[in-house]
Each structure stands twice: as C-alpha cells, then as structure tokens.
Write a protein that holds these residues in place. Sequence first.
Motif, short mmCIF file in Angstrom:
data_model
loop_
_atom_site.label_atom_id
_atom_site.label_comp_id
_atom_site.label_asym_id
_atom_site.label_seq_id
_atom_site.Cartn_x
_atom_site.Cartn_y
_atom_site.Cartn_z
N LEU A 161 10.35 -9.47 -22.24
CA LEU A 161 11.24 -10.27 -23.08
C LEU A 161 12.30 -9.41 -23.77
N ASP A 162 12.02 -8.10 -23.88
CA ASP A 162 13.01 -7.17 -24.44
C ASP A 162 14.04 -6.72 -23.41
N GLY A 163 13.87 -7.16 -22.16
CA GLY A 163 14.87 -6.85 -21.14
C GLY A 163 14.37 -6.01 -19.98
N GLN A 164 13.13 -5.53 -20.05
CA GLN A 164 12.59 -4.74 -18.94
C GLN A 164 12.01 -5.69 -17.89
N TRP A 165 12.91 -6.44 -17.27
CA TRP A 165 12.54 -7.55 -16.39
C TRP A 165 11.78 -7.12 -15.14
N TRP A 166 11.98 -5.85 -14.70
CA TRP A 166 11.32 -5.39 -13.47
C TRP A 166 9.80 -5.41 -13.60
N ARG A 167 9.31 -5.34 -14.83
CA ARG A 167 7.86 -5.32 -15.05
C ARG A 167 7.18 -6.62 -14.61
N ILE A 168 7.97 -7.66 -14.40
CA ILE A 168 7.39 -8.94 -14.01
C ILE A 168 6.78 -8.88 -12.62
N ILE A 169 7.14 -7.85 -11.84
CA ILE A 169 6.60 -7.72 -10.48
C ILE A 169 6.05 -6.32 -10.18
N THR A 170 6.55 -5.29 -10.87
CA THR A 170 6.16 -3.92 -10.50
C THR A 170 4.70 -3.59 -10.78
N TRP A 171 4.02 -4.40 -11.57
CA TRP A 171 2.60 -4.15 -11.87
C TRP A 171 1.73 -4.21 -10.62
N ILE A 172 2.20 -4.91 -9.58
CA ILE A 172 1.37 -5.01 -8.37
C ILE A 172 1.29 -3.68 -7.63
N PHE A 173 2.17 -2.72 -7.97
CA PHE A 173 2.21 -1.44 -7.26
C PHE A 173 1.45 -0.32 -7.98
N ILE A 174 0.79 -0.64 -9.08
CA ILE A 174 0.08 0.40 -9.83
C ILE A 174 -1.28 0.67 -9.18
N PRO A 175 -1.58 1.92 -8.79
CA PRO A 175 -2.88 2.24 -8.17
C PRO A 175 -4.01 1.99 -9.16
N ASP A 176 -5.20 1.72 -8.62
CA ASP A 176 -6.33 1.41 -9.49
C ASP A 176 -7.23 2.61 -9.75
N THR A 177 -6.80 3.80 -9.34
CA THR A 177 -7.61 4.99 -9.55
C THR A 177 -6.71 6.22 -9.66
N ASN A 178 -7.23 7.26 -10.31
CA ASN A 178 -6.52 8.54 -10.39
C ASN A 178 -7.14 9.59 -9.47
N SER A 179 -8.17 9.18 -8.73
CA SER A 179 -8.89 10.12 -7.87
C SER A 179 -8.23 10.21 -6.49
N PRO A 180 -7.90 11.42 -6.02
CA PRO A 180 -7.33 11.58 -4.68
C PRO A 180 -8.26 11.10 -3.57
N VAL A 206 0.83 -1.20 0.00
CA VAL A 206 0.00 0.00 0.00
C VAL A 206 0.87 1.25 0.00
N ILE A 207 1.96 1.24 0.77
CA ILE A 207 2.87 2.40 0.77
C ILE A 207 3.47 2.61 -0.60
N ALA A 208 3.86 1.52 -1.27
CA ALA A 208 4.42 1.63 -2.62
C ALA A 208 3.39 2.17 -3.60
N MET A 209 2.15 1.70 -3.51
CA MET A 209 1.09 2.19 -4.38
C MET A 209 0.82 3.67 -4.13
N ALA A 210 0.82 4.05 -2.86
CA ALA A 210 0.62 5.46 -2.51
C ALA A 210 1.75 6.32 -3.08
N GLY A 211 2.99 5.79 -3.04
CA GLY A 211 4.12 6.52 -3.60
C GLY A 211 3.98 6.75 -5.08
N VAL A 212 3.55 5.71 -5.80
CA VAL A 212 3.34 5.84 -7.25
C VAL A 212 2.26 6.87 -7.52
N PHE A 213 1.17 6.83 -6.75
CA PHE A 213 0.06 7.76 -6.94
C PHE A 213 0.52 9.20 -6.70
N VAL A 214 1.26 9.44 -5.62
CA VAL A 214 1.71 10.79 -5.28
C VAL A 214 2.63 11.34 -6.36
N VAL A 215 3.56 10.52 -6.84
CA VAL A 215 4.48 10.98 -7.89
C VAL A 215 3.70 11.35 -9.14
#
Length: 221
Positions: A55-74, A25-34
Amino acid sequence: MNKLLDRLSYKYRRWGIPNLMLYIVIAMAGVFVVELFVPEMPLSIYLYFSRDLILDGQWWRIITWIFIPDTNSPIWIIFSLYFYYLMGSGLEGQWGKFKFNVYFFTGVLLTIIGGFITGSTSNTFLYYSMFFGFAVLYPNFQILLFFFIPIKIKWLALVDLVFFIIMLVLNIVMGQWSAVAAIIISMLNFILFFYEDFWKFFKNQKYYLKHRQTYKNNRYR
C-alpha cells in the motif's frame, strides 16, 4: 467446478504458460544463489508479501513472494526445487497447461486475498495446496524421504493433513484468527478443485460397504 474447467481446458487448451513450474523454480533458484553468494544483497527482504509495504507503493511484492525459497540449506534447496518441479509438471501433465495454470494462479489469488486480510503471507500454503493436489492424483507415487527412505506420497500427505488440522486447532484455541484465516483461505484452492473427487470417493465407499453388508447377510441366511 471440475466439469466446467474440463470444458474450458478443451476450449482454451492452447492458453496458459507451458512448463510454468520450471520458470518458478528457476526464479527461486536465482534468488537462493544471489543470497548465498552475495549475502549483502538479501533479495527476500525486497520480495516478501507485506500489505503495508504494498500500500506504500512497493506493488511488486503482490507477486514476488512466490519466488522466495523455503530453505537456506544448499542441500535441501536441491530437493525442494526438484520436488516443486516434479509436482508442477505432474499436475500439468495430468491436467494440461490451462487447468494447471488456473489451479496455481487461483491459489496465488486466494493467498494474496488472505495476505491483505491478515497483513502478511508466504508461499508455504500455496505450495502445500499443490502438494495435496499432486498426492490426490498420484497417491502411490514413491519418493525417498531424507534421500533414502522410500515412502508413498499419500502417507506424507496424510501426515501433513494431520499437521494442518493440529495447527488450525491450536490457532483457534489461542485466538490467532489471522493465522486461522491464512490457513483456511490458502487451502480453499485445493478444496475448490478436489471436493467433487472426495464426494465421489465417499459415495463409492458408502455404496461398497452397503452392498458388502448385504452380500454377507444373504450369504449366511
């Protein structure tokens, strides 16, 4: 499976990340604030799951998707993050950190597999599986829908289940097999962990109805 996990939880109860959902949740909040205050830095673009980009080498995407917030509303982000934390802490409190970690990361792994099959995925169904798990363990937990309508969590879960079934049927009818695969694979986590509970429930209901009918028949003889 639950019996095996209970034994493993007892044996390895010290293993696992405590307060896992708090960190997420803290990571998601950080993404939202930025993204809110630095719009020229849309972090989600660099975090979402893409099979081709991984597969092109951006390997971090295999896990970072879990930190994306599900809304743009504050406003809604506050409710969303609080609810995620509530569900995670509730499941961890009931199961212990080891079993909750297994549940969450099994969902992550299955979603990743689905993402590689279909080409992309999101964290929507991952957190839905956590929501359904919370609803099974705490069916009478009450929340305020839209901040003022009291409703028990089991009714929300029932509505979401109907929505899932409709969405699944529509995608089957339209031949959107990648979407069908994504829905089914992402929910396998919930099925694996809770099918025994549902099986016991239906057996108990069958037993109850059978003996209730027997009681009625004997009563009116």
